[in-house]
Design an enzyme around this catalytic site. Sequence first.
Site, mmCIF file in Angstrom:
data_model
loop_
_atom_site.group_PDB
_atom_site.id
_atom_site.type_symbol
_atom_site.label_atom_id
_atom_site.label_comp_id
_atom_site.label_asym_id
_atom_site.label_seq_id
_atom_site.Cartn_x
_atom_site.Cartn_y
_atom_site.Cartn_z
ATOM 1 N N LYS A 45 0.838 -1.207 0.000
ATOM 2 C CA LYS A 45 0.000 0.000 0.000
ATOM 3 C C LYS A 45 0.878 1.264 0.000
ATOM 4 C CE LYS A 45 -2.442 -1.556 3.696
ATOM 5 N NZ LYS A 45 -2.209 -3.002 3.819
ATOM 6 N N THR A 46 1.888 1.270 0.871
ATOM 7 C CA THR A 46 2.777 2.440 0.934
ATOM 8 C C THR A 46 3.518 2.602 -0.385
ATOM 9 O OG1 THR A 46 3.098 1.896 3.269
ATOM 10 C CG2 THR A 46 4.607 3.517 2.318
ATOM 11 N N ASP B 97 -1.229 6.315 6.898
ATOM 12 C CA ASP B 97 -1.246 4.875 7.147
ATOM 13 C C ASP B 97 -2.162 4.610 8.342
ATOM 14 O OD1 ASP B 97 -0.532 2.289 6.708
ATOM 15 O OD2 ASP B 97 1.463 2.431 7.581
ATOM 16 N N THR C 297 -5.880 -1.695 7.144
ATOM 17 C CA THR C 297 -6.079 -3.142 7.120
ATOM 18 C C THR C 297 -7.528 -3.462 7.465
ATOM 19 O OG1 THR C 297 -5.359 -3.145 9.423
ATOM 20 C CG2 THR C 297 -3.711 -3.749 7.769
ATOM 21 N N ARG D 246 6.269 -8.306 1.490
ATOM 22 C CA ARG D 246 7.128 -7.938 2.621
ATOM 23 C C ARG D 246 7.755 -9.193 3.232
ATOM 24 N NH1 ARG D 246 4.181 -4.559 6.799
ATOM 25 N NH2 ARG D 246 4.532 -2.891 5.289
#
Length: 342
Positions: free
Chosen positions: A76-77, A121, A170, A229
């Site tokens: 997302k980032t 975030d 999330t 990740r």
Amino acid sequence: MAIEEEMVAGEGTAVTANQTTNDTEAFENKLRPTDFSGYIGQGEVKQNLQVFLTAAKNRGEVLDHTVFYGPPGLGKTTLAMILADSMKTQLRVTSGPALEKPGDLASILSNLQEGDFLFIDEIHRLRMPVEEILYTAMEDFAIDLVIGKGPSARTMRLNVPRFTLVGATTQFSKLSNPLRDRFGHVEKLRFYEDGEIGQIITRSAGILEIKIDSEATEILARCCRRTPRIANRLLRRMRDFAEVVHDGKITKKVVIESLKNLSIDVQGLDFSDQEYLKTLCEKFNGGPAGLSTLAAAIGEDEATIEDVIEPFLIREGFMQKTPRGRMATDTAFMHLGLSELS
Ligand code: ADE
């Protein structure tokens, strides 16, 4: 990601962030693709965003406010950074919990430049007084400041530069309706296919000059919980084992041995996932068991279970959430080598 100060990511993208730069983050940042061509997977999301970006650019407008949701670690980032880079503007990064007072957000908004992106975030964790500042900022590019206290208090409207808010969460359902309604684009990020994770491992290994063969890549890709990740983190651990215990190259043997040392099983279930499933299957007979009961039984907090552990287990068909509680499936019993308890 713990966010605190100011960092710069990629050409033309100044990132204001509350950023505790540690080794893992520096490593993650090094591997982040800076444009759509390097970003693997999430095909529909990428295609849509490219259309919306082009449309906004052609009209000389800012991109509509955008929210990305999905489990952690799916990119997302990274997408927010790519958006800002594509528009050749700055990305300011903060997070819901970091914005304690309305003034914190007002100060960031009034310091934006025309066309900037603001990335928040964990946007579901914004406090209500802070969130309320966002409503007018998103809709009218203005904030209402309260001057003074008590009966003599009055509000003053301050214009802020036109900007694009990019929210990441999330837990999309935890966004309030007024906030949700103000996003023009809502994009759900999905878990990756094993082949895509393999491509990400190959790409990252290339950037980091790590030697890994295709068989090792394929096995490793299956153990990354379909999450970039985790793929990048495991690649790093494989490199450690390869360099210290073996001859430096990541092979099938290195991957199998190293995963065992890390308590990661063939389908990528880590220690917490295995403990969760074992508890549900063995202690609670496969369920139904309530979230709080399971959290207490394995000593994990409820949010971690809901946001991190369960989405993957559900997606892989190991468990279900039912109105009566969490239930393990036959697949879970088989995976753990248990015959279903009756
Ligand atoms: N790193 C994190 N997410 C990625 C993606 N989708 N593609 C390539 N590298 C990534």
